[in-house]
Scaffold this motif. Structure first.
Motif, PDB file in Angstrom:
ATOM      1  N   LEU A   1      64.943  76.944  13.167  1.00 54.36           N
ATOM      2  CA  LEU A   1      65.049  78.726  12.930  1.00 54.36           C
ATOM      3  C   LEU A   1      66.814  79.050  13.434  1.00 54.36           C
ATOM      4  CD1 LEU A   1      63.488  80.557  12.037  1.00 54.36           C
ATOM      5  CD2 LEU A   1      62.910  81.157  14.455  1.00 54.36           C
ATOM      6  N   MET A   2      67.081  79.924  12.859  1.00 55.87           N
ATOM      7  CA  MET A   2      68.441  80.574  13.567  1.00 55.87           C
ATOM      8  C   MET A   2      68.267  82.312  13.543  1.00 55.87           C
ATOM      9  SD  MET A   2      72.857  80.380  11.950  1.00 55.87           S
ATOM     10  CE  MET A   2      72.954  78.893  12.646  1.00 55.87           C
ATOM     11  N   GLN A   3      69.090  82.374  14.862  1.00 53.17           N
ATOM     12  CA  GLN A   3      68.555  84.847  14.851  1.00 53.17           C
ATOM     13  C   GLN A   3      70.151  84.114  14.823  1.00 53.17           C
ATOM     14  OE1 GLN A   3      66.448  81.629  16.248  1.00 53.17           O
ATOM     15  NE2 GLN A   3      65.567  82.881  18.212  1.00 53.17           N
ATOM     16  N   ILE A   4      70.451  85.182  13.995  1.00 49.55           N
ATOM     17  CA  ILE A   4      71.731  85.985  14.126  1.00 49.55           C
ATOM     18  C   ILE A   4      72.008  87.179  14.377  1.00 49.55           C
ATOM     19  CG2 ILE A   4      74.568  86.649  13.265  1.00 49.55           C
ATOM     20  CD1 ILE A   4      74.205  83.727  11.813  1.00 49.55           C
ATOM     21  N   SER A   5      72.559  87.322  15.322  1.00 50.77           N
ATOM     22  CA  SER A   5      72.096  89.383  15.551  1.00 50.77           C
ATOM     23  C   SER A   5      73.792  89.939  15.810  1.00 50.77           C
ATOM     24  CB  SER A   5      71.639  90.003  16.487  1.00 50.77           C
ATOM     25  OG  SER A   5      70.840  89.607  16.735  1.00 50.77           O
ATOM     26  N   THR A   6      74.062  90.749  15.087  1.00 44.34           N
ATOM     27  CA  THR A   6      75.131  91.786  14.538  1.00 44.34           C
ATOM     28  C   THR A   6      75.165  93.204  15.581  1.00 44.34           C
ATOM     29  OG1 THR A   6      75.332  92.808  12.782  1.00 44.34           O
ATOM     30  CG2 THR A   6      75.030  90.511  12.384  1.00 44.34           C
ATOM     31  N   ARG A   7      76.152  93.789  15.483  1.00 46.87           N
ATOM     32  CA  ARG A   7      75.943  94.808  16.042  1.00 46.87           C
ATOM     33  C   ARG A   7      75.079  96.121  14.755  1.00 46.87           C
ATOM     34  NH1 ARG A   7      78.679  95.599  21.015  1.00 46.87           N
ATOM     35  NH2 ARG A   7      80.079  94.174  21.467  1.00 46.87           N
ATOM     36  N   GLU A   8      74.232  95.413  13.857  1.00 46.33           N
ATOM     37  CA  GLU A   8      73.727  96.685  13.228  1.00 46.33           C
ATOM     38  C   GLU A   8      72.370  95.951  12.875  1.00 46.33           C
ATOM     39  OE1 GLU A   8      77.267  97.212  11.901  1.00 46.33           O
ATOM     40  OE2 GLU A   8      77.916  98.268  13.299  1.00 46.33           O
ATOM     41  N   GLU A   9      72.604  94.849  12.583  1.00 43.42           N
ATOM     42  CA  GLU A   9      71.606  94.268  12.313  1.00 43.42           C
ATOM     43  C   GLU A   9      71.203  92.798  13.117  1.00 43.42           C
ATOM     44  OE1 GLU A   9      71.612  93.612   7.309  1.00 43.42           O
ATOM     45  OE2 GLU A   9      73.395  94.615   8.048  1.00 43.42           O
ATOM     46  N   ASP A  10      69.330  92.689  12.489  1.00 46.79           N
ATOM     47  CA  ASP A  10      69.643  91.286  12.849  1.00 46.79           C
ATOM     48  C   ASP A  10      69.110  90.691  11.926  1.00 46.79           C
ATOM     49  OD1 ASP A  10      69.642  91.453  15.632  1.00 46.79           O
ATOM     50  OD2 ASP A  10      66.999  92.714  15.773  1.00 46.79           O
TER      51      ASP A  10
END
Ligand code: AMP
Ligand code: ZN
Ligand code: MN
Length: 838
Positions: free
Chosen positions: A320-329
């Motif tokens: 799994l890869m998790q990515i978070s921007t300032r607006e979204e996960d």
């Protein structure tokens, strides 16, 4: 069951592997020799059983004419010999299945009842296994939903020395839950390119290099010719033709870019925004991944984390890869998108985009190993925490410290292959990156404040992070002496026989783990291996008795194991010489061939040979250096000699090095309507532009300056030494977390994020120093027996590898415990068709 039909289906779906199909045909012949299919075999078998039953029914019965017939010695003899034969036959079957057999009791006057019980027990065991295999073949397991960890299934608590955390106050120890879901299809079966478990160093997977300042060496940008020779040889020939130094293949592809990366002013000053992300998207299609990549490319920073599975795979799987921007996960299903993940290199290697990780050491290696992904411009919040001298450096602690969020690391060791992913696990995964950009802002601010507004401390974190992104994945390489490291850790003194057994078992489990793509811990846990080595059981049953519960592959390969133990028992028995500081006491000679010849140093790295014990004493092979063993001075001479000899040889195994496991999605890449095509084209244009720029620059430069630059660049890219030492360290399956993270933080009950997962943990903390072995009964281990092995007492890796039952006759997404083979001869990485034809 129509096996020929289903095999056809398999061929269609895995048409990329031509050799496998050939194997499939061989298997067909081998499965039921002389029979068209399984049905024909079963029919024949039932017929045979029926006539045998009829014949036995026709025998004279007790109280019938039996007594009369018995008065004839001929009849008596016949009955005796038939009875013996039957008993022998039954004993063999029972022994093969690891059951107590009638063999030993044969000459004793054991009661009929006892024998009968033995037969019943064995029948149960065998039938149960047959049932499991039939279910699997029928696809029953596939249609079932994976059993979800929480809510559906009582939590399974596995206590071992490495997953136990003790709380700081010492009040109670918390235990991670090693979650196992039943019936998980092996994700490896769906991988378009096979995992390369061969005993050869890792070669970067990258074949397109976005954001390149220095283009990839030509040997990486296209595949070797499709020669009709083994793939590794093709690479070698290709290398020879292009005269490219072998180091090119191993270098960190972004070494040059990272060496020339400077931290811009903006990243050394206080951050402005600390917005929170809200939406969460699950990404499991190429289209969404491409869209995500576009999105990420437009940002100035994003946070990343990975989840990993290591129990049912040799090298491990990034799940799994998790990515978070300032607006979204975003949660990316990296098992599904494994072959496409590389497109994220565009964002991941863009030096103008900050990638925030927490404790990226392992992540960097996993990204390279599984996807060929690299990170340029990394910020590791773990390094920031260290620089700030915070009380603890775990993510839990940072979350508590900066976000007043109580996180829960319960799912850290969950089986991340589970699909569909349960909500609790998604929530857990999301938390790992959700706050990371905020933490990034906080630690940056604090790093500046602590240092009175001077960027020095912050810069040091950027530098440390860069060092981490320069890490290269190193494959665990098996050498003749790999076992010594593990043995030393055990601090046991073994005699010659025990020592030999340990060495043989170690090699066996490594070989089998690579071949079946399982972890060595799954094949044979270390504590069982030690027990067998210490006890050296005379009988196969004794080996089984050392293992509780018995690992499926131990059961399957019991005859091979037994012969290894016997081999060890044949060693002359010598007592261990406990020398000062030498933990293993002595080093044996290796008269018998194991995986490689005893003195074949071709696969042994310099760091492994000659071997030094921790206090620097040279542990020579006793047949090479018998007299000088205790003499400190001669030892170093011997060492120097050995070293010189090794250095004098060109490592012959280089020619067998494989090429990188690059998967080129041919169709997508050459289909102008696909987004991948666009990206590829864009990258190509960029790299052409880059090259043109470079050319112009070179033209302008003076001739000698030109020479200088060239030299410099070659050095950056080509002169990366291959570190074998690291590979030995990385060999262990249990990944050592960054030291400060281990055992420091205490999992807390969830406050708001993982409400649904809030369940009291039935933790029974054991005494700190006790070791509870992995509990197999908790996991869903299916026994897979070799169906044709009644006559197959010797383990034959190739035969076993081609065992048709294990390839999944019905579907390529066979149920969880199918065995996979990775060592099947020539086309080890059989995806030649993936190579662009020239
Ligand atoms: P994390 O970065 O904390 O999300 O961890 C990523 C992966 O590392 C997890 O999915 C686990 O597979 C592995 N991992 C984390 N901590 C441990 C540990 N203490 N022991 C073994 N594996 C771990
Ligand atoms: Zn992580
Ligand atoms: Mn994580």
């Amino acid at each position: 069951m129509d096996s020929s039909k289903s095999r056809g289906a398999l061929q269609d779906s895995t048409s990329e592997n031509n050799n496998n199909n050939n194997d499939g045909d061989e298997e067909k012949d081998e499965l039921c020799p002389g029979f068209q299919d399984v049905d024909a075999f079963v029919k024949y078998g039932l017929g045979a059983v029926l006539s045998a039953t009829k014949a036995s029914g026709a025998l004279p019965q007790v109280g019938d004419e039996y007594d009369f017939y018995r008065s004839f010695p001929g009849f008596q003899e016949f009955c005796q010999s038939q009875g013996d034969q039957l008993l022998h036959c039954m004993s063999q079957i029972m022994q093969y299945h690891g059951c107590r057999s009638l063999m030993r009791d044969r000459n004793k006057l054991t009661g009929l009842e006892e024998r009968f019980d033995l037969v019943v027990d064995s029948n149960d065991a065998i039938l149960e296994r047959a049932g499991i295999l039939l279910d699997e073949a029928d696809g029953v397991n596939r249609s079932q939903q994976p059993v979800m960890p929480a809510g559906f299934q009582p939590p399974k608590i596995v206590v071992s020395s490495w997953n136990r955390k003790s709380s700081g106050s010492g009040s109670r120890a918390e235990t991670f839950r090693l979650l196992h879901a039943k019936n998980i299809a092996r994700p490896q079966l769906k991988f378009r390119e096979k995992v390369d478990n061969s005993n050869t160093p890792f070669i970067p997977k990258i074949f397109i290099k976005p954001n390149a300042v220095k283009p990839l060496p030509s040997c990486k940008t296209y595949r070797p010719e499709d020669l009709d020779v083994p793939a590794a040889l093709a690479d070698f020939i290709h290398q020879q033709r292009t005269q490219k130094p072998v180091e090119d293949m191993f270098a960190h592809p972004y070494q040059y870019e990272l060496d020339h990366l400077t931290t811009p002013e903006s990243l050394l000053s206080k951050p402005l925004s600390n917005l929170f992300s809200t939406n969460c998207s699950f990404i499991d299609s190429l289209e969404d991944l491409v869209a995500l990549n576009e999105k990420l490319c437009s940002l100035s920073e994003f946070a990343v984390d990975l989840e990993h599975h290591s129990y049912r795979s040799f090298l491990g799987l990034t799940s799994l890869m998790q990515i978070s921007t300032r607006e979204e996960d975003f949660i990316i299903d990296t098992l599904e998108l494994r072959s496409e993940m590389y497109i994220l290199n565009e964002a991941f290697t863009d030096p103008s985009i900050v990638k925030v990780f927490h404790g990226a050491d392992s992540d960097i290696e996993w990204l390279q190993r599984d996807f060929g992904l690299y990170v340029v411009n990394l910020f590791d919040t773990h390094q920031a925490s260290r620089a700030l001298n915070l009380a603890r450096h775990s993510l839990d602690h940072l979350l508590k410290h900066f976000c007043t969020v109580d996180s829960d690391k319960r799912y850290q060791l969950a089986d991340w292959r589970i699909r569909p992913l349960p909500d609790e696990m998604v929530q857990y995964a999301r938390t790992d990156t959700h706050y990371l950009l905020y933490i990034y802002d906080c630690v940056k601010t604090q790093l500046l404040e602590t240092n009175h507004g001077q960027p020095g401390l912050l810069q040091s974190v950027w530098n440390k992070s860069k060092d981490i992104s320069l890490k290269k994945y190193v494959k665990p390489i098996f050498t003749e002496e790999s076992y010594l490291e593990l043995q030393r850790k055990q601090k046991r003194s073994l005699n010659t026989q025990q020592h030999t057994a340990f060495r043989l078992l170690f090699a066996w489990r490594n070989k089998l783990a690579r071949q079946e793509d399982e972890s060595t811990g799954y094949v044979l846990p270390t504590h069982m291996m030690i027990k067998i080595s210490e006890e050296l059981p005379r009988e196969p049953q004794g080996i089984i008795a050392c293992c509780n519960p018995v690992p499926p592959l131990v059961r399957q390969q019991i005859n091979e194991l037994h012969s290894l133990v016997q081999q060890a028992r044949e060693m002359p028995l010598l007592k261990v010489r406990k020398e000062k500081g030498v933990s293993s006491g002595y080093i044996t000679c290796y008269p018998e061939v194991t995986l490689f010849g005893p003195h074949d140093t071709s696969r042994v790295s310099e760091s492994d040979l000659p071997h030094f014990s921790p206090d620097g004493e040279f542990n020579a092979c006793t047949c090479c250096e018998p007299e000088t063993k205790n003499d400190q001075e001669s030892l170093s001479v011997a060492h120097m000699k050995a070293r010189r000899i090794i250095e004098a040889f060109e490592n012959p195994f280089r020619m067998y090095l494989p090429t990188s496991d690059v998967h080129v999605n041919e169709n997508a890449k050459f289909d102008p309507s696909s987004k991948i095509f666009e990206i590829s084209k864009r990258w190509k244009l960029q790299s052409i532009e880059q090259q043109q720029k470079e050319l112009e620059a070179k033209r302008k430069a003076k001739a000698d300056a030109k020479e200088q630059t060239k030299k410099c660049c070659t050095e950056y890219i080509c002169c990366q030494p291959i570190s074998f030492q690291e590979s030995a360290k990385g060999g262990g399956k249990k990944r050592e977390r960054v030291a400060s993270e281990v055992g420091e933080s205490t999992p807390k009950p969830t406050k708001k994020l993982i409400k649904s997962a809030e369940k009291p943990q039935k933790t029974e903390p054991p005494p700190q120093d006790s070791f509870t072995p992995f509990d197999y009964s908790q996991s869903d281990l299916k026994v897979f027996a070799d169906p044709k092995s009644k006559d197959n007492t010797q383990f034959d890796p190739n035969r076993q590898a081609h065992d048709p039952k294990k390839k999944g006759q019905k579907s390529n997404s066979a149920a969880g415990n199918r065995s996979m083979s990775y060592m099947a001869g020539k086309s080890e990485r059989g995806f030649r068709h993936n190579w662009p034809k020239r």
